[in-house]
Design a protein around this motif. Structure first.
Motif, mmCIF file in Angstrom:
data_model
loop_
_atom_site.group_PDB
_atom_site.id
_atom_site.type_symbol
_atom_site.label_atom_id
_atom_site.label_comp_id
_atom_site.label_asym_id
_atom_site.label_seq_id
_atom_site.Cartn_x
_atom_site.Cartn_y
_atom_site.Cartn_z
ATOM 1 N N ALA A 37 0.845 -1.196 0.000
ATOM 2 C CA ALA A 37 0.000 0.000 0.000
ATOM 3 C C ALA A 37 0.880 1.246 0.000
ATOM 4 C CB ALA A 37 -0.908 0.005 1.222
ATOM 5 N N GLY A 38 0.574 2.185 -0.890
ATOM 6 C CA GLY A 38 1.293 3.453 -0.897
ATOM 7 C C GLY A 38 1.026 4.237 0.381
ATOM 8 N N ARG A 39 -0.247 4.326 0.752
ATOM 9 C CA ARG A 39 -0.669 4.954 2.010
ATOM 10 C C ARG A 39 -1.891 4.205 2.503
ATOM 11 N NH1 ARG A 39 -2.122 10.326 2.728
ATOM 12 N NH2 ARG A 39 -3.754 10.027 1.202
ATOM 13 N N MET A 40 -2.058 4.170 3.817
ATOM 14 C CA MET A 40 -3.258 3.553 4.386
ATOM 15 C C MET A 40 -3.489 4.164 5.758
ATOM 16 S SD MET A 40 -1.881 -0.197 5.486
ATOM 17 C CE MET A 40 -0.879 -0.414 6.953
ATOM 18 N N GLY A 41 -4.718 4.056 6.244
ATOM 19 C CA GLY A 41 -4.984 4.563 7.576
ATOM 20 C C GLY A 41 -6.444 4.831 7.837
ATOM 21 N N GLY A 42 -6.686 5.638 8.872
ATOM 22 C CA GLY A 42 -8.030 5.973 9.293
ATOM 23 C C GLY A 42 -8.427 7.365 8.847
ATOM 24 N N ILE A 43 -9.734 7.601 8.802
ATOM 25 C CA ILE A 43 -10.301 8.888 8.436
ATOM 26 C C ILE A 43 -11.257 9.298 9.556
ATOM 27 C CG2 ILE A 43 -11.736 10.148 6.781
ATOM 28 C CD1 ILE A 43 -11.098 7.901 4.759
ATOM 29 N N ALA A 44 -11.254 10.583 9.902
ATOM 30 C CA ALA A 44 -12.208 11.117 10.868
ATOM 31 C C ALA A 44 -12.778 12.419 10.332
ATOM 32 C CB ALA A 44 -11.528 11.363 12.210
ATOM 33 N N LEU A 45 -13.991 12.722 10.717
ATOM 34 C CA LEU A 45 -14.642 13.999 10.420
ATOM 35 C C LEU A 45 -14.813 14.264 8.918
ATOM 36 C CD1 LEU A 45 -12.759 16.205 13.043
ATOM 37 C CD2 LEU A 45 -14.889 14.919 13.342
ATOM 38 N N ALA A 46 -14.980 13.208 8.119
ATOM 39 C CA ALA A 46 -15.180 13.363 6.673
ATOM 40 C C ALA A 46 -16.648 13.668 6.373
ATOM 41 C CB ALA A 46 -14.758 12.089 5.944
ATOM 42 N N SER A 47 -16.885 14.277 5.215
ATOM 43 C CA SER A 47 -18.254 14.494 4.763
ATOM 44 C C SER A 47 -18.842 13.142 4.347
ATOM 45 C CB SER A 47 -18.270 15.479 3.592
ATOM 46 O OG SER A 47 -17.648 14.893 2.469
ATOM 47 N N PRO A 48 -20.162 13.042 4.193
ATOM 48 C CA PRO A 48 -20.775 11.757 3.828
ATOM 49 C C PRO A 48 -20.259 11.178 2.509
ATOM 50 C CG PRO A 48 -22.454 13.269 4.605
ATOM 51 C CD PRO A 48 -21.170 14.059 4.484
ATOM 52 N N ASP A 49 -19.756 12.023 1.599
ATOM 53 C CA ASP A 49 -19.207 11.516 0.339
ATOM 54 C C ASP A 49 -17.706 11.212 0.432
ATOM 55 O OD1 ASP A 49 -18.137 14.047 0.407
ATOM 56 O OD2 ASP A 49 -19.012 14.704 -1.493
ATOM 57 N N PHE A 129 -8.962 4.048 4.699
ATOM 58 C CA PHE A 129 -8.606 4.213 3.288
ATOM 59 C C PHE A 129 -7.317 3.464 2.973
ATOM 60 C CE2 PHE A 129 -5.965 7.360 5.271
ATOM 61 C CZ PHE A 129 -4.819 7.385 4.492
ATOM 62 N N VAL A 130 -7.113 3.240 1.678
ATOM 63 C CA VAL A 130 -5.838 2.746 1.155
ATOM 64 C C VAL A 130 -5.623 3.396 -0.204
ATOM 65 C CG1 VAL A 130 -6.867 0.671 0.103
ATOM 66 C CG2 VAL A 130 -4.420 0.724 0.596
ATOM 67 N N ASP A 131 -4.396 3.826 -0.467
ATOM 68 C CA ASP A 131 -4.002 4.368 -1.769
ATOM 69 C C ASP A 131 -3.003 3.412 -2.393
ATOM 70 O OD1 ASP A 131 -5.495 6.614 -1.199
ATOM 71 O OD2 ASP A 131 -3.785 7.878 -0.705
ATOM 72 N N GLY A 132 -3.312 2.914 -3.576
ATOM 73 C CA GLY A 132 -2.380 2.094 -4.339
ATOM 74 C C GLY A 132 -1.907 0.837 -3.635
ATOM 75 N N GLY A 133 -2.794 -0.051 -3.272
ATOM 76 C CA GLY A 133 -2.413 -1.304 -2.633
ATOM 77 C C GLY A 133 -3.613 -1.996 -2.024
ATOM 78 N N THR A 134 -3.341 -2.872 -1.087
ATOM 79 C CA THR A 134 -4.387 -3.655 -0.438
ATOM 80 C C THR A 134 -4.195 -3.609 1.063
ATOM 81 O OG1 THR A 134 -4.545 -5.175 -2.311
ATOM 82 C CG2 THR A 134 -5.362 -5.992 -0.206
ATOM 83 N N VAL A 135 -5.300 -3.532 1.798
ATOM 84 C CA VAL A 135 -5.265 -3.698 3.242
ATOM 85 C C VAL A 135 -6.260 -4.779 3.629
ATOM 86 C CG1 VAL A 135 -4.493 -1.377 3.852
ATOM 87 C CG2 VAL A 135 -6.926 -1.847 3.728
#
Length: 146
Positions: A37-49, A129-135
């Protein structure tokens, strides 16, 4: 099925938001293993989309952003709120606790490091999320904090 979640992205982003009411004060607990994975992690406070919000990210490469960081997307890419260059490896399970409480962010990776920052907190969605890979995700929980 064994209850695990597999999330794969080509060169772009794949993300999942937990279908729950938007939270201003919440905690995401996540155990994930990255594979190339290029980047991966958690997201908080995102809009519904899935736009906006704050990321608690692990990256595969060294960069000025750091190997581990808290960031908000903005017009020029991202605003890094906190960073570290802790060395991260593929194929190791990481447990992330990503917490937002009264405008304070705290991302703690078990047995590794903790990053903190302040942010103008509006209610939003939590996820991963993950960018460019698999989690592979073996644990995912979102809680409301009082």
């Amino acid at each position: 099925h064994d209850g695990h979640l597999r999330l794969t992205a080509g060169s772009d982003r794949a993300q999942i938001l937990v279908e729950a009411p938007p939270l201003r004060n919440g905690r995401l607990t996540l155990t994930m293993t990255g594979s190339n994975a290029g980047r991966m992690g958690g997201i908080a406070l995102a809009s519904p989309d899935g736009e906006g919000g704050v990321e608690a990210a692990l990256t595969a490469r060294y960069s000025p952003d750091g190997k581990v960081y808290l960031a908000r997307p903005n017009a020029s890419g991202r605003q890094v709120l906190a960073r570290d260059w802790f060395n991260i490896s593929d194929h190791i399970a990481y447990r992330l606790t990503f917490e937002v409480h009264d405008g304070k962010l705290r991302a703690a990776w078990k047995n590794m490091l903790e990053l903190t920052a302040s942010v103008d907190a509006t209610a939003g969605q939590f996820g991963l999320f993950v960018d460019g890979g698999t989690v592979l995700v073996t644990d995912l929980r979102v809680e409301t904090l009082a």
